[in-house]
Design an enzyme around this catalytic site. Structure first.
Site, mmCIF file in Angstrom:
data_model
loop_
_atom_site.group_PDB
_atom_site.id
_atom_site.type_symbol
_atom_site.label_atom_id
_atom_site.label_comp_id
_atom_site.label_asym_id
_atom_site.label_seq_id
_atom_site.Cartn_x
_atom_site.Cartn_y
_atom_site.Cartn_z
ATOM 1 N N SER A 1 0.909 -1.242 -0.013
ATOM 2 C CA SER A 1 -0.113 0.077 -0.157
ATOM 3 C C SER A 1 0.883 1.355 0.065
ATOM 4 O O SER A 1 2.055 1.362 0.496
ATOM 5 C CB SER A 1 -0.915 -0.093 1.078
ATOM 6 N N GLU B 1 0.774 5.393 0.850
ATOM 7 C CA GLU B 1 0.009 6.709 1.537
ATOM 8 C C GLU B 1 0.401 7.939 0.729
ATOM 9 O O GLU B 1 1.499 8.436 0.434
ATOM 10 C CB GLU B 1 0.351 6.478 3.000
ATOM 11 N N THR C 1 -4.256 10.261 4.222
ATOM 12 C CA THR C 1 -4.335 11.163 5.497
ATOM 13 C C THR C 1 -5.276 12.161 5.978
ATOM 14 O O THR C 1 -5.865 12.434 4.815
ATOM 15 C CB THR C 1 -2.904 11.709 6.187
ATOM 16 N N ALA D 1 -6.578 15.680 11.894
ATOM 17 C CA ALA D 1 -7.351 15.996 12.960
ATOM 18 C C ALA D 1 -8.007 17.258 13.239
ATOM 19 O O ALA D 1 -7.198 18.163 13.052
ATOM 20 C CB ALA D 1 -6.439 15.387 14.289
ATOM 21 N N HIS E 1 -7.813 7.934 6.009
ATOM 22 C CA HIS E 1 -7.798 8.004 7.312
ATOM 23 C C HIS E 1 -8.939 8.738 8.052
ATOM 24 O O HIS E 1 -9.467 9.733 7.464
ATOM 25 C CB HIS E 1 -6.448 8.654 7.786
ATOM 26 N N ARG F 1 -6.353 8.120 16.431
ATOM 27 C CA ARG F 1 -6.709 9.418 17.428
ATOM 28 C C ARG F 1 -6.359 10.464 16.497
ATOM 29 O O ARG F 1 -6.978 11.581 16.581
ATOM 30 C CB ARG F 1 -5.533 9.270 18.583
ATOM 31 N N ASP G 1 -3.187 13.547 15.361
ATOM 32 C CA ASP G 1 -2.673 14.691 16.136
ATOM 33 C C ASP G 1 -3.377 15.941 15.861
ATOM 34 O O ASP G 1 -3.517 16.387 14.605
ATOM 35 C CB ASP G 1 -0.963 14.951 15.516
ATOM 36 N N ALA H 1 -7.796 6.266 19.871
ATOM 37 C CA ALA H 1 -8.376 5.703 18.469
ATOM 38 C C ALA H 1 -9.295 4.484 18.810
ATOM 39 O O ALA H 1 -10.166 4.343 18.337
ATOM 40 C CB ALA H 1 -7.248 5.047 17.661
ATOM 41 N N TYR I 1 3.005 1.093 17.062
ATOM 42 C CA TYR I 1 4.362 2.006 17.447
ATOM 43 C C TYR I 1 5.588 1.030 18.040
ATOM 44 O O TYR I 1 5.705 1.026 19.311
ATOM 45 C CB TYR I 1 4.261 3.077 18.153
ATOM 46 N N HIS J 1 4.718 4.987 21.188
ATOM 47 C CA HIS J 1 4.088 6.231 20.748
ATOM 48 C C HIS J 1 4.906 7.259 21.848
ATOM 49 O O HIS J 1 4.865 7.043 23.025
ATOM 50 C CB HIS J 1 2.671 6.006 21.239
ATOM 51 N N LYS K 1 -7.453 -1.410 21.197
ATOM 52 C CA LYS K 1 -8.069 -1.167 19.761
ATOM 53 C C LYS K 1 -8.326 -2.264 18.896
ATOM 54 O O LYS K 1 -9.164 -2.337 18.250
ATOM 55 C CB LYS K 1 -6.942 -0.432 19.020
ATOM 56 N N PHE L 1 10.785 15.842 11.583
ATOM 57 C CA PHE L 1 9.571 14.901 11.542
ATOM 58 C C PHE L 1 9.432 13.612 12.664
ATOM 59 O O PHE L 1 8.758 13.430 13.301
ATOM 60 C CB PHE L 1 9.087 14.436 10.500
ATOM 61 N N HIS M 1 3.804 -1.069 3.896
ATOM 62 C CA HIS M 1 3.014 0.341 3.564
ATOM 63 C C HIS M 1 4.054 1.503 3.427
ATOM 64 O O HIS M 1 5.007 1.690 4.431
ATOM 65 C CB HIS M 1 2.075 0.560 4.889
HETATM 66 P P1 FAD Z 1 -3.932 5.840 20.144
HETATM 67 O O1 FAD Z 1 -4.071 4.596 19.477
HETATM 68 O O2 FAD Z 1 -5.152 6.477 20.707
HETATM 69 O O3 FAD Z 1 -2.812 6.268 21.013
HETATM 70 C C1 FAD Z 1 -2.267 7.359 21.378
HETATM 71 C C2 FAD Z 1 -1.669 7.509 22.599
HETATM 72 O O4 FAD Z 1 -2.461 7.700 23.802
HETATM 73 C C3 FAD Z 1 -0.533 6.410 22.643
HETATM 74 O O5 FAD Z 1 0.670 6.953 23.653
HETATM 75 C C4 FAD Z 1 -1.617 5.577 23.849
HETATM 76 O O6 FAD Z 1 -0.533 4.608 24.587
HETATM 77 C C5 FAD Z 1 -2.340 6.338 24.455
HETATM 78 N N1 FAD Z 1 -3.639 5.899 24.738
HETATM 79 C C6 FAD Z 1 -4.288 4.959 23.970
HETATM 80 N N2 FAD Z 1 -5.641 4.624 24.178
HETATM 81 C C7 FAD Z 1 -5.713 5.259 25.613
HETATM 82 C C8 FAD Z 1 -6.760 5.367 26.597
HETATM 83 N N3 FAD Z 1 -7.527 4.719 26.495
HETATM 84 N N4 FAD Z 1 -6.144 6.181 27.775
HETATM 85 C C9 FAD Z 1 -5.235 6.803 27.849
HETATM 86 N N5 FAD Z 1 -4.151 6.801 26.714
HETATM 87 C C10 FAD Z 1 -4.280 6.021 25.921
HETATM 88 N N6 FAD Z 1 -2.118 11.515 12.260
HETATM 89 C C11 FAD Z 1 -2.958 12.364 11.639
HETATM 90 O O7 FAD Z 1 -3.484 13.530 12.169
HETATM 91 N N7 FAD Z 1 -3.765 12.014 10.422
HETATM 92 C C12 FAD Z 1 -3.291 10.851 9.871
HETATM 93 O O8 FAD Z 1 -3.908 10.423 8.925
HETATM 94 C C13 FAD Z 1 -2.552 9.877 10.327
HETATM 95 N N8 FAD Z 1 -2.250 8.850 9.666
HETATM 96 C C14 FAD Z 1 -1.365 7.885 10.430
HETATM 97 C C15 FAD Z 1 -0.872 6.690 9.937
HETATM 98 C C16 FAD Z 1 -0.134 5.997 10.520
HETATM 99 C C17 FAD Z 1 0.057 4.260 9.886
HETATM 100 C C18 FAD Z 1 0.411 6.037 11.772
HETATM 101 C C19 FAD Z 1 1.364 5.196 12.318
HETATM 102 C C20 FAD Z 1 0.118 7.261 12.127
HETATM 103 C C21 FAD Z 1 -0.761 8.431 11.581
HETATM 104 N N9 FAD Z 1 -1.065 9.527 12.054
HETATM 105 C C22 FAD Z 1 -1.758 10.445 11.485
HETATM 106 C C23 FAD Z 1 -0.254 9.941 13.423
HETATM 107 C C24 FAD Z 1 -1.149 9.653 14.680
HETATM 108 O O9 FAD Z 1 -2.295 10.140 14.356
HETATM 109 C C25 FAD Z 1 -0.496 9.857 16.108
HETATM 110 O O10 FAD Z 1 0.701 9.288 15.973
HETATM 111 C C26 FAD Z 1 -1.421 10.216 17.237
HETATM 112 O O11 FAD Z 1 -0.628 10.617 18.209
HETATM 113 C C27 FAD Z 1 -1.654 8.922 17.697
HETATM 114 O O12 FAD Z 1 -2.956 8.242 17.034
HETATM 115 P P2 FAD Z 1 -3.138 6.564 17.228
HETATM 116 O O13 FAD Z 1 -4.414 6.195 16.579
HETATM 117 O O14 FAD Z 1 -2.071 5.902 17.241
HETATM 118 O O15 FAD Z 1 -3.738 6.783 18.810
#
Ligand code: FAD
Length: 278
Positions: free
Chosen positions: A4, A6, A37, A40, A65, A95, A97, A111, A133, A137, A153, A204, A254
Site C-alpha cells: 500500500s 499513503e 491522511t 485531526a 484515514h 486518534r 494529532d 483511537a 508503534y 508512541h 484497539k 518529523f 506500507h
Molecule cells: P492511540 O492509539 O489512541 O494512542 C495515542 C496515545 O494515547 C498512545 O500514547 C497510547 O498509549 C495512549 N492511549 C491510547 N488509548 C488510551 C486510553 N484509553 N487512555 C489513555 N491513553 C491512551 N495523524 C493524523 O493526524 N492524520 C493521519 O492521517 C495520520 N495517519 C497515520 C497513519 C499511520 C499508519 C500512523 C502510524 C500514524 C498516523 N498519524 C496520523 C499519526 C497519529 O495520529 C499520531 O501518532 C497520534 O498521536 C496517535 O494516534 P493513534 O491512532 O495511534 O492513537
C-alpha cells in the site's frame, strides 16, 4: 504480499493534478490499496474525501484515514455513510494529532473510541486499520501501557495495523514478539518512510518518536547538499531494511510516499515488486 502507498490531500491545484500521475506510476506495482491522511480536527475532511473519490474514479482503491478530532458521533457517522456511498471498504482509524494551535483537550483522546464508534454504526462494513508503534508512541507512559492500549484497539474491532516508520529492524521484531506474547494476532504491517531529505526527516522524527540511527543521520547530513547522492543512499538503506523485513516473512509493506513516486518506486523495483504486466 500486501502493498500500500499513503498520500496526503494536496494543498494546491498543481499538487492535485500531480497526485493522479503519482498514483498512476505507483499503480504499476499493483498495490492492494492507496490511503489518504486526515487532519485531526477535520482540517482536511473535504480534501481526504476528494482524493478517495478521485482515485476511485480512476479505478484505484483508496482507504481514507479518519480521526474524531472535535466531531460528534453523529458527524463521524455521516462521514462513514459518505464513504460507504463511495464504495470504500477500508478505513485507517486514528486518534490523530491536533493541528498546531488546537488543544488536545478538544479531542477525544484515543483511537479505541473511534474503532468502537465505527463498529457500532457500520458493523463489519469496513476493514479497520489502526496505528502501531514499535518504538513506542511519544505520549505513552511505558511500552507495556502502550501495548495494552494497542490491544484495546484490536479488541474493539481493528483488523490489522500499520506501524510508525522505523529504521531499526530489531525494534519491529521486538514489537512483534511482544504482541505475540500478548496474544495479539492481527497482521502488523511495517510502515516504510523513504529517506529523501535531511532536515525534514530529522524534524518529523523528533515529533513522532521515530529513531534515526546515528550512522544514517550522519550520512544524510553529509549529503544534504548533494540531492542525488542523498537519494541514492536513502534508496539503498531503505531497500536493505525492506529486504530484511521481507526475508523475515512480513505480510506486507506500507509506504509513506509524501505524494512522490520516485523513491518508493525505486525501492519497490529493487524488491522485485513490479507487476510484470504493468
Ligand atoms: P492511540 O492509539 O489512541 O494512542 C495515542 C496515545 O494515547 C498512545 O500514547 C497510547 O498509549 C495512549 N492511549 C491510547 N488509548 C488510551 C486510553 N484509553 N487512555 C489513555 N491513553 C491512551 N495523524 C493524523 O493526524 N492524520 C493521519 O492521517 C495520520 N495517519 C497515520 C497513519 C499511520 C499508519 C500512523 C502510524 C500514524 C498516523 N498519524 C496520523 C499519526 C497519529 O495520529 C499520531 O501518532 C497520534 O498521536 C496517535 O494516534 P493513534 O491512532 O495511534 O492513537
Amino acid at each position: 504480499m500486501r502493498l500500500s502507498f499513503e498520500f496526503f490531500p494536496p494543498r494546491t491545484r498543481e499538487g492535485e493534478q500531480s497526485l493522479g500521475k503519482v498514483a498512476a506510476k505507483l499503480d504499476d506495482f499493483s498495490p492492494d490499496f492507496f490511503s489518504c491522511t486526515y487532519g485531526a480536527g477535520g482540517s482536511t475532511r473535504a480534501g481526504t474525501r476528494e482524493v478517495v473519490a478521485h482515485l476511485g474514479a480512476l479505478g484505484m482503491s483508496c482507504a481514507p484515514h479518519l480521526s474524531i478530532g472535535s466531531d460528534t458521533q453523529d458527524e463521524i457517522n455521516h462521514q462513514l455513510d459518505a464513504y460507504a456511498a463511495l464504495d470504500v471498504n477500508r478505513i485507517v482509524a486514528l486518534r490523530g494529532d491536533p493541528p498546531s494551535g488546537m488543544a488536545r483537550s478538544h479531542l477525544v483522546n484515543n483511537a479505541e473510541t473511534l474503532v468502537r464508534w465505527i463498529r457500532e454504526h457500520s458493523g463489519n462494513r469496513f476493514h479497520l486499520e489502526v496505528a502501531a508503534y514499535p518504538e513506542v508512541h511519544p505520549d505513552a507512559v511505558s511500552p507495556e501501557q502502550d501495548l495494552d492500549y494497542f490491544k484495546r484497539k484490536v479488541d474493539a474491532g481493528a483488523n490489522s495495523a500499520i506501524t510508525q516508520y522505523f529504521y531499526n529492524v530489531h525494534a519491529y521484531f521486538d514489537f512483534l514478539a511482544r504482541c505475540d506474547r500478548a496474544n495479539l494476532n492481527i497482521p502488523i504491517i511495517p510502515g516504510i518512510m523513504p529517506l529523501t531529505n535531511y532536515e525534514g526527516i530529522v524534524r518529523f522524527s523528533q515529533n513522532c518518536g521515530a529513531d534515526i540511527p546515528r550512522w544514517i543521520r550522519k550520512q544524510l547530513e553529509t549529503r544534504q547538499d548533494d540531492k542525488k547522492s542523498l537519494l541514492a543512499f536513502g534508496v539503498e538503506v531503505v531497500t536493505r531494511l525492506c529486504e530484511d523485513l521481507v526475508a523475515a516473512g512480513v505480510s506486507g509493506l506500507h509506504f509513506y510516499t509524501l505524494n512522490r513516486w520516485g523513491a518508493s518506486s525505486k525501492i519497490c523495483r529493487n524488491l522485485g515488486l513490479e507487476n510484470p504486466g504493468g
